[in-house]
Design a protein around this motif. Sequence first.
Motif, mmCIF file in Angstrom:
data_model
loop_
_atom_site.group_PDB
_atom_site.id
_atom_site.type_symbol
_atom_site.label_atom_id
_atom_site.label_comp_id
_atom_site.label_asym_id
_atom_site.label_seq_id
_atom_site.Cartn_x
_atom_site.Cartn_y
_atom_site.Cartn_z
ATOM 1 N N ALA A 191 0.778 -1.239 0.021
ATOM 2 C CA ALA A 191 0.035 0.019 -0.004
ATOM 3 C C ALA A 191 0.810 1.010 -0.025
ATOM 4 C CB ALA A 191 -0.880 -0.127 1.233
ATOM 5 N N GLY A 192 2.008 1.243 -0.511
ATOM 6 C CA GLY A 192 2.909 2.361 -0.362
ATOM 7 C C GLY A 192 2.387 3.435 -1.480
ATOM 8 N N GLY A 193 2.490 4.418 -1.119
ATOM 9 C CA GLY A 193 2.225 5.644 -1.962
ATOM 10 C C GLY A 193 3.290 6.633 -2.211
ATOM 11 N N SER A 194 4.439 6.417 -1.740
ATOM 12 C CA SER A 194 5.484 7.214 -2.284
ATOM 13 C C SER A 194 6.222 6.811 -3.516
ATOM 14 C CB SER A 194 6.551 7.252 -1.049
ATOM 15 O OG SER A 194 7.130 5.993 -0.867
ATOM 16 N N GLY A 195 6.930 7.676 -4.019
ATOM 17 C CA GLY A 195 7.731 7.110 -5.288
ATOM 18 C C GLY A 195 8.407 5.595 -5.121
ATOM 19 N N PRO A 196 9.208 5.514 -4.107
ATOM 20 C CA PRO A 196 9.677 4.275 -3.886
ATOM 21 C C PRO A 196 8.890 3.244 -3.413
ATOM 22 C CG PRO A 196 10.998 5.821 -2.354
ATOM 23 C CD PRO A 196 9.892 6.598 -3.066
ATOM 24 N N GLY A 197 7.906 3.579 -2.907
ATOM 25 C CA GLY A 197 6.720 2.669 -2.477
ATOM 26 C C GLY A 197 5.811 2.138 -3.760
ATOM 27 N N LYS A 198 5.753 2.843 -4.596
ATOM 28 C CA LYS A 198 4.961 2.621 -5.807
ATOM 29 C C LYS A 198 5.821 1.604 -6.852
ATOM 30 C CE LYS A 198 3.503 6.973 -6.387
ATOM 31 N NZ LYS A 198 2.905 8.229 -6.806
ATOM 32 N N GLN A 199 7.296 1.936 -6.471
ATOM 33 C CA GLN A 199 8.141 1.018 -7.362
ATOM 34 C C GLN A 199 8.077 -0.353 -6.849
ATOM 35 O OE1 GLN A 199 10.264 1.278 -9.835
ATOM 36 N NE2 GLN A 199 9.776 3.313 -10.374
ATOM 37 N N LEU A 200 8.100 -0.310 -5.577
ATOM 38 C CA LEU A 200 8.226 -1.722 -4.970
ATOM 39 C C LEU A 200 6.427 -2.455 -5.186
ATOM 40 C CD1 LEU A 200 9.476 -3.787 -3.102
ATOM 41 C CD2 LEU A 200 8.174 -2.756 -1.171
ATOM 42 N N ALA A 201 5.548 -1.462 -5.082
ATOM 43 C CA ALA A 201 4.403 -2.113 -5.302
ATOM 44 C C ALA A 201 4.157 -2.585 -6.825
ATOM 45 C CB ALA A 201 3.157 -0.869 -5.035
ATOM 46 N N GLY A 202 4.651 -1.923 -7.761
ATOM 47 C CA GLY A 202 4.580 -2.081 -9.247
ATOM 48 C C GLY A 202 5.294 -3.278 -9.497
ATOM 49 N N SER A 203 6.629 -3.436 -8.720
ATOM 50 C CA SER A 203 7.362 -4.697 -9.292
ATOM 51 C C SER A 203 6.896 -6.144 -8.725
ATOM 52 C CB SER A 203 9.047 -4.202 -8.945
ATOM 53 O OG SER A 203 9.025 -3.773 -7.697
ATOM 54 N N ILE A 204 6.483 -6.000 -7.338
ATOM 55 C CA ILE A 204 6.343 -7.194 -6.534
ATOM 56 C C ILE A 204 4.755 -7.449 -6.082
ATOM 57 C CG2 ILE A 204 8.753 -7.696 -6.038
ATOM 58 C CD1 ILE A 204 7.170 -6.953 -3.279
ATOM 59 N N GLY A 205 4.000 -6.471 -6.038
ATOM 60 C CA GLY A 205 2.743 -6.356 -5.481
ATOM 61 C C GLY A 205 1.714 -7.037 -6.196
ATOM 62 N N GLU A 206 0.855 -7.753 -5.702
ATOM 63 C CA GLU A 206 -0.254 -8.306 -6.382
ATOM 64 C C GLU A 206 -1.582 -7.729 -5.942
ATOM 65 O OE1 GLU A 206 1.398 -12.932 -7.088
ATOM 66 O OE2 GLU A 206 1.380 -12.129 -4.865
ATOM 67 N N LEU A 207 -1.746 -7.495 -4.800
ATOM 68 C CA LEU A 207 -2.948 -6.817 -4.302
ATOM 69 C C LEU A 207 -2.513 -5.378 -3.634
ATOM 70 C CD1 LEU A 207 -5.841 -7.498 -3.619
ATOM 71 C CD2 LEU A 207 -5.170 -8.514 -1.521
ATOM 72 N N LEU A 208 -2.937 -4.296 -4.176
ATOM 73 C CA LEU A 208 -2.573 -3.256 -3.914
ATOM 74 C C LEU A 208 -3.595 -2.484 -3.439
ATOM 75 C CD1 LEU A 208 -0.121 -2.127 -7.035
ATOM 76 C CD2 LEU A 208 0.213 -3.647 -4.988
ATOM 77 N N PHE A 209 -3.341 -1.326 -2.153
ATOM 78 C CA PHE A 209 -4.458 -0.704 -1.767
ATOM 79 C C PHE A 209 -3.952 0.716 -1.789
ATOM 80 C CE2 PHE A 209 -3.848 -4.579 0.630
ATOM 81 C CZ PHE A 209 -5.138 -5.048 0.309
ATOM 82 N N THR A 210 -4.852 1.694 -2.079
ATOM 83 C CA THR A 210 -4.494 3.065 -2.205
ATOM 84 C C THR A 210 -5.950 3.738 -1.364
ATOM 85 O OG1 THR A 210 -4.610 4.840 -3.565
ATOM 86 C CG2 THR A 210 -5.923 3.078 -4.422
ATOM 87 N N PRO A 211 -5.394 4.843 -0.706
ATOM 88 C CA PRO A 211 -6.453 5.963 -0.198
ATOM 89 C C PRO A 211 -7.087 6.811 -1.245
ATOM 90 C CG PRO A 211 -4.284 6.555 0.308
ATOM 91 C CD PRO A 211 -3.884 5.337 -0.532
#
Length: 441
Positions: A219-239
Amino acid sequence: MTHIPLAVMPHIGGWHLASWRRPASQASRSWDPYLWIDLARAAERAKFDAIFFGDQYSLIPVPEHLRPNTARMGSWDALVISTAIAAQTSKVGIVATAFTEFVAPYAMARQFATLDHISAGRVAWNVVTSGTPGDQRNFSSKPLADPVSRYERAAEYVDVVKGLWDSWEDDAVINDRESGVFFDAGKLHKLDHHGKHFDITGPLNVARPVQGYPVIAQAGGSGPGKQLAGSIGELLFTPLSGTAAAAYCAEVREIAGNAGRKPGEIIVLAQLTPIVGKTREEAEEKWRWLQSKLPEELLRQPIELMLGGVDLAEFSPDTLITDLELSGGIEGFRNAVLSYRNADGSVPTIAELLRGYRGPGTVVGSAEDIADYMELEVAGGCCDGFLLLLHGVPEDFEDFCELVVPELRKRGRFRSEYDDDGTLRGRLGLQRPANRHGCPV
Ligand SMILES: Cc1cc2nc3c(=O)[nH]c(=O)nc-3n(C[C@H](O)[C@H](O)[C@H](O)COP(=O)(O)O)c2cc1C
């Protein structure tokens, strides 16, 4: 029409700081595990995809003199309460939050492998680098590392955990009583990882998880958070919601594409915090009641917290929110507040924000209003489904199940029965990952 994936995230004491004062509130039972087990069972009866347990290592930051007026006393250890839930349910998925900063990767790999076995493959790991400076202070006297370093370490951490999950190939056990060979030695693999942050030999002393790997949530929303989410995340959460959420989805899917992943490998759930009534007016009255029970300082507090702990009283009420130069706190929540617009689309002043903004994904209305909102957000590419945050536990969930779920079913947007293989991966249409050592899927 496809079904809309739904998960529910309950908070100790409810999300709205005044919800514990409702006559129907069960907040005084917050540390009774059966409150949460019953909620998970209700989610299963309603055929929800999953229940989500957040976690934190500290109290929510509120002015100390007002803390006794809130019921947000803390948080269950997400993995431990998830284990109780796993034993008391049989179908609903279970998303548990766990921090890469506070637990060694070997322990994390064991705990999630264990939970995936106990739940027969219904688990997701919500990978959080670290919550807040308050969490960090209960762990070490060192300050919280910057996001770039935290996420760089987290990427290695997740890689190590996955490597440990691959220690045993799925068909390692032969159980040949005659020859005296219990497992095939060629199907047990050491990790021997020696990286920038971790030195781990392995192998894991728990069999490969039922799902291969538990679903990886993020559920990362920062630049590096989105990088991790996009590269390994399968179920993502956003506010986020609306155009800001659509931009988030496009960005993480682009990162995923650049990492060689397919669009179907990512499911985005947006935060939805519903207040539902039999009529729109009844729902609005519920909202007014909640807000009327909060002193001025607590009314501002959730917004100030999402903006990084700023004191809005220090600014002129006429300041446009886009002129606030803020950098603290969690970027995703900050952006959720700063992307709020007045009904006519104009940028609000602080005064207008405080009057009109109800929090990320807060929708107040009838079942039809809420179903309309959900359908519009999905059709607009803002998300694939929703994570319900409950203003009051469990009464807002009961209202949602009683009023909104039937409306979604009437529209063909939500299942009446589970029709999957029983694993969370199967339900979400996510592939079971192959073992890196060559075991067939
Ligand atoms: C729906 C949702 C649930 C979250 N749950 C937690 C949580 O339980 N604990 C936590 O520390 N952070 C939680 N977060 C915050 C993020 O996972 C993450 O820690 C935060 O966004 C900081 O990373 P960032 O700097 O990349 O944004 C949640 C965020 C969202 C959108």
